[in-house]
Design an enzyme around this catalytic site. Sequence first.
Site, PDB file in Angstrom:
ATOM      1  N   ASP A 169       0.837  -1.194   0.000  1.00 21.69           N
ATOM      2  CA  ASP A 169       0.000   0.000   0.000  1.00 21.69           C
ATOM      3  C   ASP A 169       0.875   1.249   0.000  1.00 21.69           C
ATOM      4  OD1 ASP A 169       0.367   0.492   2.698  1.00 21.69           O
ATOM      5  OD2 ASP A 169      -1.369  -0.688   3.265  1.00 21.69           O
ATOM      6  N   SER A 213       9.396   4.362   7.923  1.00 19.04           N
ATOM      7  CA  SER A 213       9.179   3.188   7.091  1.00 19.04           C
ATOM      8  C   SER A 213       7.852   2.525   7.448  1.00 19.04           C
ATOM      9  CB  SER A 213      10.317   2.185   7.278  1.00 19.04           C
ATOM     10  OG  SER A 213      10.087   1.438   8.452  1.00 19.04           O
ATOM     11  N   LYS A 214       7.279   1.871   6.418  1.00 17.28           N
ATOM     12  CA  LYS A 214       5.949   1.280   6.607  1.00 17.28           C
ATOM     13  C   LYS A 214       5.955   0.169   7.644  1.00 17.28           C
ATOM     14  CE  LYS A 214       4.948   0.757   2.136  1.00 17.28           C
ATOM     15  NZ  LYS A 214       4.175   0.126   1.066  1.00 17.28           N
ATOM     16  N   ARG A 215       7.117  -0.463   7.812  1.00 19.21           N
ATOM     17  CA  ARG A 215       7.197  -1.566   8.759  1.00 19.21           C
ATOM     18  C   ARG A 215       7.102  -1.051  10.196  1.00 19.21           C
ATOM     19  NH1 ARG A 215      11.938  -3.983   9.236  1.00 19.21           N
ATOM     20  NH2 ARG A 215      12.725  -2.658   7.587  1.00 19.21           N
TER      21      ARG A 215
END
Length: 508
Positions: A30, A269-271
């Site tokens: 996403d 970051s997405k994580r």
Amino acid sequence: MNTASYSPTTSLTAPIGPVRLRVAPSPTGDPHVGTAYVSLFDLAFVRQQGGQFVLRIEDTDRVRYVDESEAQIFDTLRWLGLDWDEGPDKGGPFAPYRQSERLDTYKPYVERLLAEGHAYYCWCTPQRLALMREKQQKLRLPTGYDRFCYGKTREERSALPGFSETPVVRMLIPDADDEVPTTFTDLIRGEISAPRPDDQVILKADGFPTYHLAVVVDDHEMRITHVVRGEEWISSTPKHLLLYRWLGLPEPAFAHMPLLRNENKSKISKRKNPAARLMWFREEGYLPEALINFLALLGYPPIVEADGTEREITDFAEFSANFSWDKVSPVGPIFDLKKLGWLNGHYIRSLPTGELADRIIEFQVRAGALPTTPSPEQIRLVRAATPLVAERISLLSETVDMMAFLFTADADLTFDEDATAKLAPNTAEIVDAAVAALAAVPEWEHGAIHQALNTALVDELALKPKIAFGPIRTAVTGKRISPPLFESMELLGRDSCLARLAKFRATL
Ligand code: GLU
């Protein structure tokens, strides 16, 4: 579109013609908030200059490709109002705008680079490359391709170990330092340097180009005048400049946007940070205008008023009208969610009530708190409850809990634990007195409700208002905190309030 006068600018002082900028996300999950950040700055400049904004989908990495990703990119950018002039869904003079549909476009470029000796085939297997890297690391040598295949024919190479049937194509980076453009001008950073690249792959074994080749070919073919992208691509720019040079193409201007950072300065970051996901902002109930305003302040100064004071509230039109690349700070801006929350509260309270109600309905439908097509009664209730909650929320998501009591059937209402934890010993008496008083209220309207409860509980039972009204709030809303009580009761209606008070009384 005026392509005839296309003239890429390489410095701030060069005259700027009709500009064409692009955002080029990869559909690998996403969408990242950086896609919106770059798009906003692109569009601010494009609209100021009367140019075009292109959305290109860079889907050459088939391993990391995620099917829903492209639709999510479209949806979130549109939600933010960051709409494009040309793109995969809209078409345009340089269609197709999806790299996977442009494989034939890249072929002649690769052939030309091979023919002119700027590129060569490489048959090394991934295992051989891994071993090579390991060795280089052990010996503390610079890592990079060792040119094992360079100068060999397929036959010669196939006789050696680590041979793969399907080759890749690599750039032949010149040995002489002065032939590698490691220094270049960036619109944000001025003159910058990047390390010398190694022999990068430009065409993969699956026949797809790598990012490096595709980005140069497409930026040229699509007449992109300004390449705006994240700071992480600075180190790739020398490879791109070499390709432009070898292919005899005019160079675009480059602007590398600062990386967004967490409060501890690490890269967002997405994580690790939910706010790195663009969809998160919509799920949490931020308004697009608040997020746009927030992004416009990241690495960019606030407006300075005539009297010298700074103003942070701004919108796209104002941002675009005053936009200039040299005002962008290269230092990674901190992603401060407290500021975004404050902005969101500001925008929520600036919306006309009817408009805010529409946003709340849309939000609750997306969140599944309301059905896809809410009933006229549900819509009426949200509209009526909107002014009651507007002052109390900084996120649309908070309305779900606050308004839930309006959409719950009396029989299904439950009483939150924290609302029933500290009930006064005489709660039953309070509820009984309230029921009697409410049954007799002549007209069901919040002023009259307030007056009746005040007389029955505060005057006659001599209770402090907090003690008196707390259990009533618990009974009718099920919660310790709710929109203003008497207005909520008016909305709910007398029958419902009495039914809920009776239900609550039975639990005591
Ligand atoms: N596809 C690259 C990305 O997703 C785009 C980089 C660029 O804009 O050149 O980051």
